[in-house]
Design an enzyme around this catalytic site. Structure first.
Site, mmCIF file in Angstrom:
data_model
loop_
_atom_site.group_PDB
_atom_site.id
_atom_site.type_symbol
_atom_site.label_atom_id
_atom_site.label_comp_id
_atom_site.label_asym_id
_atom_site.label_seq_id
_atom_site.Cartn_x
_atom_site.Cartn_y
_atom_site.Cartn_z
ATOM 1 N N LYS A 1 0.803 -1.231 0.000
ATOM 2 C CA LYS A 1 0.000 0.000 0.000
ATOM 3 C C LYS A 1 0.834 1.278 0.000
ATOM 4 O O LYS A 1 0.410 2.294 -0.517
ATOM 5 C CB LYS A 1 -0.961 -0.011 1.183
ATOM 6 C CG LYS A 1 -2.088 -1.018 0.985
ATOM 7 C CD LYS A 1 -3.276 -0.679 1.851
ATOM 8 C CE LYS A 1 -4.484 -1.520 1.471
ATOM 9 N NZ LYS A 1 -4.353 -2.918 1.962
ATOM 10 N N GLU B 1 -9.605 7.093 3.590
ATOM 11 C CA GLU B 1 -10.498 6.213 4.336
ATOM 12 C C GLU B 1 -9.728 4.925 4.570
ATOM 13 O O GLU B 1 -8.798 4.604 3.832
ATOM 14 C CB GLU B 1 -11.772 5.929 3.538
ATOM 15 C CG GLU B 1 -11.683 4.749 2.577
ATOM 16 C CD GLU B 1 -10.656 4.916 1.475
ATOM 17 O OE1 GLU B 1 -10.398 6.060 1.062
ATOM 18 O OE2 GLU B 1 -10.095 3.891 1.027
ATOM 19 N N SER C 1 1.480 -9.957 -0.798
ATOM 20 C CA SER C 1 1.166 -8.524 -0.699
ATOM 21 C C SER C 1 1.544 -7.905 0.640
ATOM 22 O O SER C 1 1.812 -6.703 0.711
ATOM 23 C CB SER C 1 -0.319 -8.305 -0.972
ATOM 24 O OG SER C 1 -1.118 -9.103 -0.115
HETATM 25 C C1 LIG Z 1 -5.167 -3.931 1.709
HETATM 26 C C2 LIG Z 1 -4.482 -5.185 1.444
HETATM 27 C C3 LIG Z 1 -4.876 -6.038 0.385
HETATM 28 C C4 LIG Z 1 -6.093 -5.786 -0.452
HETATM 29 O O1 LIG Z 1 -6.084 -4.605 -1.204
HETATM 30 P P1 LIG Z 1 -5.872 -4.632 -2.787
HETATM 31 O O2 LIG Z 1 -6.188 -3.232 -3.178
HETATM 32 O O3 LIG Z 1 -6.842 -5.612 -3.353
HETATM 33 O O4 LIG Z 1 -4.477 -5.010 -3.035
HETATM 34 C C5 LIG Z 1 -4.136 -7.185 0.140
HETATM 35 N N1 LIG Z 1 -3.073 -7.504 0.895
HETATM 36 C C6 LIG Z 1 -2.667 -6.722 1.928
HETATM 37 C C7 LIG Z 1 -1.483 -7.158 2.719
HETATM 38 C C8 LIG Z 1 -3.353 -5.548 2.231
HETATM 39 O O5 LIG Z 1 -2.940 -4.786 3.252
#
Ligand SMILES: *Cc1c(COP(=O)(O)O)cnc(C)c1O
Length: 403
Positions: free
Chosen positions: A90, A112, A378
């Site tokens: 992010k 948000e 992610s």
């Molecule tokens: C917020 C988040 C997501 C989901 O958000 P996307 O916009 O779909 O990427 C996925 N993995 C992690 C670790 C997150 O913090």
């Protein structure tokens, strides 16, 4: 074949656009008219790339997971977004948008957040770059996500509770939009995923596209080939998946797989499997697939991972789904938990629960021994330790019940 960017009105096929109250036109038009020129300028890129390298810690490794590869009898690489500053992908977007806001002369940032991850990333970028930061967050989420609220406070952001509706993410979005309407000149709204009115889906996808740009370079270094056979990512709104797919989406021989949160199961009424259950609708300013009742009321989603707990999906992904360019899997809470433990035990990496949904695809589909699979990890699992601990206790109890 053109999937990568939307048309001039912000449409990916039938999805996208900008459905906003008239009072937001000036803000959104200002962004639409300027975002590409600013973010592609040499000056912007110099500052952004320098921060990505020296502040965020990029490039993140592309790690060949030997043990996992052996277990599934295929070639598995993990893109380690969990190693970024603040623990997930992010920050790539939050930093980019706050830099953009500065260039637009904005003094004040609003955002948000549901689980608080995007709020923390935005508060971090604002602390670094010296802008005021206000984060809207549902009252229920504030209670559920206390450590992230503490982080935002420590970073100097003001966390404002949303007390309307279900007191969760969608109510926080509504309050952020209201704030933006009231403060159009001074304020930029940092949206946290590839959702919202045009140009946000494209803007966020471009900032996250660094993920697939690096994958191509790193895969070439490690295998002599820029394209894997598959790329896999989890989808909440879809930003880490958009970044993972971006430089592969026009490469026909690379297959794209998205993992959605199935919750307790598609038919359970407690799910966030948007492509399986969603219908065409408008949510948060763009036309896409939305989980809604026959008369258009948004259905409250459920997922064990707060980051995937969203009743919609970005228009880019709705288009990929519609065109069958990407294959979508629905992963249950339990399957995600199992995959989180499997990765931890085999590779010594504790993943975020969101990322565990992407890993769970390995149990849903058989890959050939020589196929190369890249999975976007992610985020890291620190924030999910309470859920993981509870799972360990449940497993212990089950075990002692059997003895
Ligand atoms: C917020 C988040 C997501 C989901 O958000 P996307 O916009 O779909 O990427 C996925 N993995 C992690 C670790 C997150 O913090």
């Amino acid at each position: 074949m053109k999937y990568k960017n939307p048309d001039e009105n912000g449409y990916y096929g039938a999805f996208g656009g900008a459905f906003i109250p008239e009072m937001l036109y000036p803000n959104v038009e200002e962004l639409q008219n300027s975002y590409i020129a600013i973010i592609e300028s040499e000056d912007f890129q110099q500052e952004y790339q320098d921060l990505l390298k020296n502040y965020v810690g990029r490039a993140t490794p592309l790690y060949f997971a030997k043990n996992l590869s052996k277990k599934y009898n295929t070639q598995i690489y993990l893109k380690r977004e969990d190693l970024n500053h603040t623990g997930a992908h992010k920050i790539n977007n939050a930093l980019g948008q706050v830099l953009l806001a500065k260039r637009l002369g904005k003094k004040r940032i609003i955002a948000e957040t549901g689980a608080g991850q995007h709020g923390v990333a935005t508060a971090t970028a604002c602390a670094l770059l010296g802008l005021e930061c206000i984060v809207y967050m549902g009252e229920v989420d504030i209670k559920r996500q206390a450590p992230n609220v503490a982080r935002m406070n420590m970073l100097g952001a003001k966390v404002v509770p949303s007390t309307s509706g279900s007191k969760t993410l969608k109510d926080a979005v509504n309050e952020a939009l209201r704030d933006w309407i009231s403060n159009p000149v001074t304020t930029h709204y940092v949206i946290g995923s590839v959702v919202g009115p045009h140009p946000f889906p494209d803007l966020v996808a471009r900032f996250q596209s660094i993920i697939s740009q690096e994958i191509r370079e790193q895969l070439y270094e490690q295998t002599g080939n820029r394209n894997p056979d598959y790329v896999i990512a989890c989808v909440g709104g879809g930003s880490n998946a958009a970044g993972t797919f971006y430089h592969f989406v026009e490469e026909e021989n690379v297959k794209l797989i998205a993992a959605e949160a199935g919750g307790l199961g598609i038919d359970s009424g407690k799910t966030a499997a948007t492509t399986f259950l969603g219908t065409l609708g408008v949510l948060h300013g763009s036309k896409s697939l939305v989980m809604q009742t026959a008369d258009g009321q948004v259905i409250e989603p459920h997922s064990i991972s707060a980051g995937l707990d969203y009743p919609g999906i970005g228009p880019f992904h709705a288009h990929l789904f519609n065109e069958k360019r990407a294959e979508f899997f629905s992963i249950t809470d339990e399957e995600a938990l199992q995959s989180a433990f499997a990765l931890t035990r085999s590779e010594g990496i504790i993943p975020a629960l969101e990322s565990a949904h992407a890993l769970a695809v390995l149990d849903q589909k058989t890959f050939k021994p020589d196929e190369v699979i890249v999975i976007c990890l992610s985020g890291r699992g620190d924030k999910d330790m309470e859920t993981y601990l509870k799972k360990i206790q449940d497993m212990d109890q089950e075990l002692s019940g059997q003895l």
